[in-house]
Design a protein around this motif. Structure first.
Motif, mmCIF file in Angstrom:
data_model
loop_
_atom_site.group_PDB
_atom_site.id
_atom_site.type_symbol
_atom_site.label_atom_id
_atom_site.label_comp_id
_atom_site.label_asym_id
_atom_site.label_seq_id
_atom_site.Cartn_x
_atom_site.Cartn_y
_atom_site.Cartn_z
ATOM 1 N N ALA A 272 39.362 -0.388 3.706
ATOM 2 C CA ALA A 272 40.263 -0.960 4.724
ATOM 3 C C ALA A 272 41.707 -0.977 4.226
ATOM 4 C CB ALA A 272 39.803 -2.371 5.084
ATOM 5 N N MET A 273 41.890 -1.239 2.950
ATOM 6 C CA MET A 273 43.260 -1.250 2.399
ATOM 7 C C MET A 273 43.852 0.159 2.461
ATOM 8 S SD MET A 273 42.930 -3.684 -0.938
ATOM 9 C CE MET A 273 42.153 -5.285 -0.895
ATOM 10 N N VAL A 274 43.039 1.160 2.131
ATOM 11 C CA VAL A 274 43.520 2.551 2.208
ATOM 12 C C VAL A 274 43.908 2.859 3.656
ATOM 13 C CG1 VAL A 274 42.868 4.987 1.945
ATOM 14 C CG2 VAL A 274 42.158 3.310 0.220
ATOM 15 N N GLU A 275 43.075 2.400 4.584
ATOM 16 C CA GLU A 275 43.328 2.692 6.001
ATOM 17 C C GLU A 275 44.572 1.968 6.513
ATOM 18 O OE1 GLU A 275 39.487 1.860 7.728
ATOM 19 O OE2 GLU A 275 38.680 3.794 7.033
ATOM 20 N N SER A 276 45.015 0.924 5.798
ATOM 21 C CA SER A 276 46.227 0.206 6.215
ATOM 22 C C SER A 276 47.501 0.943 5.776
ATOM 23 C CB SER A 276 46.222 -1.209 5.624
ATOM 24 O OG SER A 276 46.543 -1.168 4.231
ATOM 25 N N MET A 277 47.343 1.954 4.912
ATOM 26 C CA MET A 277 48.522 2.657 4.382
ATOM 27 C C MET A 277 48.934 3.789 5.331
ATOM 28 S SD MET A 277 47.414 2.769 0.354
ATOM 29 C CE MET A 277 48.922 3.500 -0.258
ATOM 30 N N ALA A 278 50.213 4.149 5.271
ATOM 31 C CA ALA A 278 50.720 5.192 6.171
ATOM 32 C C ALA A 278 50.208 6.567 5.725
ATOM 33 C CB ALA A 278 52.240 5.175 6.153
ATOM 34 N N VAL A 308 45.785 9.709 3.731
ATOM 35 C CA VAL A 308 46.129 9.192 2.393
ATOM 36 C C VAL A 308 45.374 10.037 1.356
ATOM 37 C CG1 VAL A 308 46.045 7.189 0.844
ATOM 38 C CG2 VAL A 308 46.458 6.860 3.300
ATOM 39 N N THR A 309 46.099 10.529 0.376
ATOM 40 C CA THR A 309 45.465 11.354 -0.663
ATOM 41 C C THR A 309 45.136 10.484 -1.872
ATOM 42 O OG1 THR A 309 46.809 13.200 0.076
ATOM 43 C CG2 THR A 309 45.740 13.452 -2.060
#
Ligand code: NAD
Length: 377
Positions: A272-278, A308-309
């Motif tokens: 979820a944190m990764v998905e919150s990033m642009a 996100v990579t």
């Protein structure tokens, strides 16, 4: 006194345990040095450069290690690979014993004295021998370089005739050796840098590098033994997750380096944190070798998730092998010097020396290190 240097067999390993500079110094200590043919190729060191430093280049591993008193390596070779070695020969390298107890017992059975440089005590006298620090420092640097290379925007603030571009935001999780170097490198590239750690002492170091320390009152100081961190309690983990979730969504580049000795890497960044990033953001997970700090990390893979990579390279120091080998080889030389009688020009090991006691895994056919005693091949 004979010293052998192996060509690395571990896939993707480009470092080498001795450079020509170190070969010349070993010869100065009275050693004859044998280098396995092609050992330096990954670090762009030709056999001829070793020859010029005074080494013999040997075509087969059996002949390279035959009669050697000391065998130098980066990774742990199998007992089979060095079966030509004489009983009692010292094998010195990053032997990675955790989870590899059978292989360590195999070296014991072969009569090899296996010495694991990762166990070098972090005391002043042994700083020059600290392979974990020399390699983590380079990995922290290289993490930022690789993130910047695939980040599709500029890192520094750009003030141009066409207008101003904001600087990238970089967040470093874990401010130990690798993390502090990642902070310094990201600052040098012009990013706005923040960092977190669970050791309170790290805060001052982060701030001295000009980065912002991200911490919450709810997270107690989790310093453990020897300057390392301890594992967090469930409440502390929740507090940290809340802190990270609120911060990470605004970050462009995240470098994670958090480790706890002898434990799997703590999971700090959820899906979820990764998905919150642009989209376009980059995460480099330096803990990939130990399971990763990021839920989506795959060891030695590049993962793309919602744009996100996530880079999970386990051997980032090995991505700059020339520098990594140079420093690793100096670490090994400093330790080998403590094992040699300079007057007599022969091995004189003090088995009671705290450096030797801490690093010797096997001796006289048995696994002797307290952390692994009883391991069988
Ligand atoms: P490490 O590789 O074990 O861990 C990396 C960092 O992750 C550490 O700073 C640790 O506190 C942090 N960490 C662990 N759990 C975390 C979490 N949940 N969230 C955020 N961060 C977390 O550590 P290291 O880089 O090997 O350094 C550990 C300490 O040892 C540091 O204080 C360093 O300055 C010290 N050190 C001393 C010497 C010496 O005296 N010779 C040499 C090297 C390092």
């Amino acid at each position: 006194m004979k010293i052998a240097v192996l060509r690395e067999r571990f896939e993707g390993e480009s470092r080498v345990a001795a450079t020509p500079e170190i070969v010349a110094k070993l010869i100065g200590l009275g050693a004859q040095v044998s280098i396995e043919q092609g050992a330096g190729i990954g670090s762009r060191i030709a056999d001829d450069q070793y020859r010029a430093a005074g080494a013999n280049i040997i075509g087969s591993v059996a002949e390279t290690v035959g009669e050697a008193d000391i065998i130098l390596s980066v990774r742990r070779p199998s007992a089979l690979a060095i079966k030509g070695a004489s009983p009692g020969a010292l094998l010195i390298g990053a032997l990675d014993p955790y989870g590899n107890e059978r292989e360590i017992a195999g070296l014991a059975q072969a009569g090899i004295v296996a010495i694991s440089m990762e166990f070098m005590p972090r005391i002043t006298r042994a700083q020059v021998m600290d392979i974990l620090s020399s390699q983590a420092n380079l990995a922290g640097y290289q993490a930022v370089i690789e993130a910047a290379a695939i980040f599709e925007r500029a890192m520094p603030m750009m003030m141009t005739a066409a207008g101003t571009v904001r600087p990238a935001k970089a967040f470093v999780m874990g401010a130990g050796v690798a993390g502090l170097q990642a902070i310094a490198t990201a600052k040098r590239l012009g990013a706005v840098v923040s960092a977190t750690d669970v050791r309170a002492a790290a805060g001052e170091q982060v701030e001295s590098l000009g980065a912002k320390f991200i911490m919450t009152e709810a997270l107690k100081d989790a310093s453990g033994a020897g300057g390392y961190a301890r594992e967090l309690t469930v409440d502390e983990q929740d507090a940290q997750a809340e802190l990270v979730a609120g911060h990470i969504s605004k970050q462009d580049i995240v470098i994670t380096t958090a480790l706890i000795p002898g434990r799997p890497a703590p999971k700090l960044v959820t899906r979820a944190m990764v998905e919150s990033m642009a989209p376009g953001s980059v995460i480099v997970d330096l803990a990939a070798e130990r399971g990763g700090n990021v839920e989506l990390t795959q060891k030695d893979q590049v993962v793309s998730h919602n744009g996100v990579t996530i880079l999970g390279h386990s051997n980032l120091a090995g991505h700059i092998p020339t520098t990594a080998s140079q420093l690793y080889a100096r670490n090994l030389l400093a330790f080998v010097e403590t094992l040699i009688d300079r007057q007599e020009k022969k091995l004189a090991i003090d088995w009671d020396d705290e450096l030797v006691k801490a690093t010797v895994l096997t001796r006289d056919g048995a696994v002797v290190h307290p952390a692994f005693a009883g391991a069988v091949a």
